[in-house]
Write a protein that holds these residues in place. Structure first.
Motif, PDB file in Angstrom:
ATOM      1  N   ASN A 151     -23.861  13.162   3.620  1.00  0.00           N
ATOM      2  CA  ASN A 151     -24.819  13.260   2.515  1.00  0.00           C
ATOM      3  C   ASN A 151     -25.508  11.921   2.283  1.00  0.00           C
ATOM      4  O   ASN A 151     -26.706  11.872   1.966  1.00  0.00           O
ATOM      5  CB  ASN A 151     -24.105  13.711   1.236  1.00  0.00           C
ATOM      6  N   GLU A 152     -24.753  10.829   2.427  1.00  0.00           N
ATOM      7  CA  GLU A 152     -25.327   9.497   2.238  1.00  0.00           C
ATOM      8  C   GLU A 152     -26.405   9.200   3.274  1.00  0.00           C
ATOM      9  O   GLU A 152     -27.382   8.503   2.984  1.00  0.00           O
ATOM     10  CB  GLU A 152     -24.242   8.415   2.303  1.00  0.00           C
ATOM     11  N   LEU A 153     -26.226   9.687   4.477  1.00  0.00           N
ATOM     12  CA  LEU A 153     -27.241   9.476   5.504  1.00  0.00           C
ATOM     13  C   LEU A 153     -28.590  10.019   5.047  1.00  0.00           C
ATOM     14  O   LEU A 153     -29.637   9.429   5.318  1.00  0.00           O
ATOM     15  CB  LEU A 153     -26.825  10.153   6.811  1.00  0.00           C
ATOM     16  N   ARG A 154     -28.544  11.143   4.346  1.00  0.00           N
ATOM     17  CA  ARG A 154     -29.786  11.738   3.866  1.00  0.00           C
ATOM     18  C   ARG A 154     -30.289  11.047   2.602  1.00  0.00           C
ATOM     19  O   ARG A 154     -31.479  10.731   2.491  1.00  0.00           O
ATOM     20  CB  ARG A 154     -29.584  13.227   3.595  1.00  0.00           C
ATOM     21  N   THR A 155     -29.394  10.816   1.627  1.00  0.00           N
ATOM     22  CA  THR A 155     -29.840  10.318   0.328  1.00  0.00           C
ATOM     23  C   THR A 155     -30.100   8.816   0.311  1.00  0.00           C
ATOM     24  O   THR A 155     -31.040   8.346  -0.326  1.00  0.00           O
ATOM     25  CB  THR A 155     -28.794  10.655  -0.744  1.00  0.00           C
ATOM     26  N   GLY A 158     -32.214   8.124   4.133  1.00  0.00           N
ATOM     27  CA  GLY A 158     -33.401   8.939   4.327  1.00  0.00           C
ATOM     28  C   GLY A 158     -33.425   9.712   5.621  1.00  0.00           C
ATOM     29  O   GLY A 158     -34.495  10.149   6.072  1.00  0.00           O
ATOM     30  N   ALA A 159     -32.260   9.900   6.241  1.00  0.00           N
ATOM     31  CA  ALA A 159     -32.196  10.612   7.518  1.00  0.00           C
ATOM     32  C   ALA A 159     -32.437  12.106   7.320  1.00  0.00           C
ATOM     33  O   ALA A 159     -32.193  12.661   6.244  1.00  0.00           O
ATOM     34  CB  ALA A 159     -30.843  10.388   8.189  1.00  0.00           C
ATOM     35  N   THR A 160     -32.909  12.761   8.364  1.00  0.00           N
ATOM     36  CA  THR A 160     -33.133  14.200   8.316  1.00  0.00           C
ATOM     37  C   THR A 160     -31.830  14.947   8.081  1.00  0.00           C
ATOM     38  O   THR A 160     -31.771  15.904   7.320  1.00  0.00           O
ATOM     39  CB  THR A 160     -33.782  14.677   9.627  1.00  0.00           C
ATOM     40  N   GLY A 161     -30.777  14.505   8.748  1.00  0.00           N
ATOM     41  CA  GLY A 161     -29.478  15.148   8.606  1.00  0.00           C
ATOM     42  C   GLY A 161     -29.381  16.425   9.415  1.00  0.00           C
ATOM     43  O   GLY A 161     -30.292  16.803  10.152  1.00  0.00           O
ATOM     44  N   GLY A 162     -28.236  17.095   9.277  1.00  0.00           N
ATOM     45  CA  GLY A 162     -28.009  18.335   9.994  1.00  0.00           C
ATOM     46  C   GLY A 162     -26.794  18.269  10.884  1.00  0.00           C
ATOM     47  O   GLY A 162     -26.223  17.194  11.111  1.00  0.00           O
ATOM     48  N   PRO A 163     -26.360  19.404  11.421  1.00  0.00           N
ATOM     49  CA  PRO A 163     -25.140  19.470  12.227  1.00  0.00           C
ATOM     50  C   PRO A 163     -25.124  18.533  13.427  1.00  0.00           C
ATOM     51  O   PRO A 163     -24.086  17.940  13.741  1.00  0.00           O
ATOM     52  CB  PRO A 163     -25.102  20.941  12.671  1.00  0.00           C
ATOM     53  N   PHE A 164     -26.261  18.378  14.099  1.00  0.00           N
ATOM     54  CA  PHE A 164     -26.242  17.543  15.296  1.00  0.00           C
ATOM     55  C   PHE A 164     -26.217  16.056  14.951  1.00  0.00           C
ATOM     56  O   PHE A 164     -25.749  15.241  15.743  1.00  0.00           O
ATOM     57  CB  PHE A 164     -27.432  17.868  16.201  1.00  0.00           C
ATOM     58  N   VAL A 165     -26.707  15.695  13.785  1.00  0.00           N
ATOM     59  CA  VAL A 165     -26.566  14.314  13.314  1.00  0.00           C
ATOM     60  C   VAL A 165     -25.091  14.015  13.082  1.00  0.00           C
ATOM     61  O   VAL A 165     -24.586  12.947  13.448  1.00  0.00           O
ATOM     62  CB  VAL A 165     -27.380  14.086  12.031  1.00  0.00           C
ATOM     63  N   ALA A 242     -31.653   9.645  12.918  1.00  0.00           N
ATOM     64  CA  ALA A 242     -30.482   8.992  12.313  1.00  0.00           C
ATOM     65  C   ALA A 242     -30.193   7.666  12.993  1.00  0.00           C
ATOM     66  O   ALA A 242     -29.871   6.671  12.332  1.00  0.00           O
ATOM     67  CB  ALA A 242     -29.271   9.922  12.407  1.00  0.00           C
ATOM     68  N   ALA A 243     -30.306   7.639  14.338  1.00  0.00           N
ATOM     69  CA  ALA A 243     -30.064   6.401  15.078  1.00  0.00           C
ATOM     70  C   ALA A 243     -31.019   5.304  14.619  1.00  0.00           C
ATOM     71  O   ALA A 243     -30.627   4.131  14.488  1.00  0.00           O
ATOM     72  CB  ALA A 243     -30.219   6.652  16.578  1.00  0.00           C
ATOM     73  N   ALA A 244     -32.263   5.675  14.363  1.00  0.00           N
ATOM     74  CA  ALA A 244     -33.254   4.693  13.923  1.00  0.00           C
ATOM     75  C   ALA A 244     -32.926   4.150  12.540  1.00  0.00           C
ATOM     76  O   ALA A 244     -33.158   2.976  12.249  1.00  0.00           O
ATOM     77  CB  ALA A 244     -34.645   5.319  13.919  1.00  0.00           C
ATOM     78  N   ARG A 245     -32.369   4.995  11.684  1.00  0.00           N
ATOM     79  CA  ARG A 245     -32.120   4.602  10.298  1.00  0.00           C
ATOM     80  C   ARG A 245     -30.820   3.827  10.110  1.00  0.00           C
ATOM     81  O   ARG A 245     -30.539   3.353   9.008  1.00  0.00           O
ATOM     82  CB  ARG A 245     -32.161   5.833   9.396  1.00  0.00           C
ATOM     83  N   ILE A 246     -30.048   3.699  11.172  1.00  0.00           N
ATOM     84  CA  ILE A 246     -28.857   2.843  11.096  1.00  0.00           C
ATOM     85  C   ILE A 246     -28.983   1.664  12.061  1.00  0.00           C
ATOM     86  O   ILE A 246     -27.995   1.017  12.398  1.00  0.00           O
ATOM     87  CB  ILE A 246     -27.546   3.631  11.353  1.00  0.00           C
ATOM     88  N   GLY A 247     -30.210   1.395  12.504  1.00  0.00           N
ATOM     89  CA  GLY A 247     -30.474   0.183  13.274  1.00  0.00           C
ATOM     90  C   GLY A 247     -30.426  -1.033  12.369  1.00  0.00           C
ATOM     91  O   GLY A 247     -30.758  -0.951  11.177  1.00  0.00           O
ATOM     92  N   ASP A 248     -30.034  -2.165  12.922  1.00  0.00           N
ATOM     93  CA  ASP A 248     -29.932  -3.389  12.112  1.00  0.00           C
ATOM     94  C   ASP A 248     -31.251  -3.754  11.447  1.00  0.00           C
ATOM     95  O   ASP A 248     -31.282  -4.158  10.283  1.00  0.00           O
ATOM     96  CB  ASP A 248     -29.468  -4.563  12.989  1.00  0.00           C
TER      97      ASP A 248
END
Length: 298
Positions: A151-155, A158-165, A242-248
């Motif tokens: 949930n934090e990834l989305r909120t 700002g990640a799209t989220g979903g099962p494959f994330v 998701a990978a982009a949003r957890i880049g340094d």
């Protein structure tokens, strides 16, 4: 991402500790609480999998029967309708993939557990809170995750989220388990910087996640049926997002004050994380994930 409804799930690969509060670790060797905080900061935010020296004597969280999971998570049909069962099925698939990969090279993969927790958890690496995010503890060779992280990834991110994330995140953590088994983690000496060993370790784990994803629809369950029946391009796009949003660079720029300082990179840039996940996904070959012996990390 959809699961084969007839595939059987293996609950032995997870431990549900959400009904047990994390206890403050009893610390041996005079490390102290500050030492534990530093330990987890270094491990999570630099990617360094530190040895457990000085943490001997840490008791583990009391294990609880995962009876509720066992009752509701039996087949892929359950994974298609329940988020907990979906995580179980994904873990089964990831570990079946690595079991096969190790066997192909004449080695034996050591199946390990993912522990679900809420708020805090006690491990052989010490006590951690949900703020640490998903992590792999090399001292007990297990994965730990508060499922609210998705949930934090989305909120927060700002990640799209979903099962494959969710699958990408879990496959990344199991990538660290593979690195631990192969001794790759021992190659980490430099902790920060754009070409540091820490960055190389994290990018390799992303690549390993991609290699699993390439084979995911053919990995069988215990009864021989493929666990995952379908992965769409939309799923892949969500994982890359998701990978982009957890880049340094993204974290520093969007969540850390706006200034990007490459000398403090520990996991790799957004573009690098996407590149190496794509490398694994396009080749399906873990051997192509050798981030330690390349001058081109992207």
């Amino acid at each position: 991402m959809q699961f084969n409804e007839g595939a059987e799930l293996d609950l032995s690969q997870v431990s549900d500790q959400r009904g047990v509060g994390g206890r403050v670790a009893g610390v041996g060797g005079g490390l102290g609480v500050v030492g534990l905080i530093i330990y987890f900061l270094v491990q999570q935010f630099t990617g360094i999998q530190l040895p457990a020296g000085g943490l001997e004597g840490l008791g583990q969280n009391t294990q609880v029967e995962s009876s509720q999971l066992a009752e509701k998570c039996k087949t892929g049909a359950d994974a298609n309708r329940d988020s907990d069962c979906r995580v179980v099925a994904t873990i089964n698939s990831i570990q079946a993939f690595w079991t096969d990969q190790f066997a192909r090279s004449g080695n034996t993969y050591q199946v390990t557990k993912t522990n679900f927790f809420r708020t805090s958890v006690n491990t052989r690496c010490g006590n951690a809170t949900s703020a640490v995010g998903p992590f792999y503890c090399p001292a007990d060779s297990q994965v730990y995750i508060d499922l609210d992280f998705f949930n934090e990834l989305r909120t927060k991110f700002g990640a799209t989220g979903g099962p494959f994330v969710e699958a990408y995140v879990l496959a990344h953590e199991y990538g660290h388990h593979v690195q631990n088994l192969l001794g790759t983690s021992d190659r980490v000496t430099s902790r920060t910087g754009p070409t540091s060993d820490s960055v190389r370790l994290e990018l390799q784990a992303d690549c390993y996640a991609g290699a699993w994803a390439k084979a995911a629809t053919t990995v069988p369950s215990s009864n021989g049926q493929p666990l995952i029946s379908n992965i769409t391009q939309e799923d892949v796009n969500a994982a890359l997002d998701a990978a982009a949003r957890i880049g340094d660079d993204f974290i520093q720029r969007e969540l850390g004050g706006g200034r990007v300082d490459t000398t403090k990179f520990s996991h790799g840039s957004s573009a690098q994380r996407q590149k190496w996940f794509n490398t694994g996904l396009s080749t399906g070959d873990p051997a192509r994930c050798n981030t330690f012996d390349t001058n081109n990390l992207g």
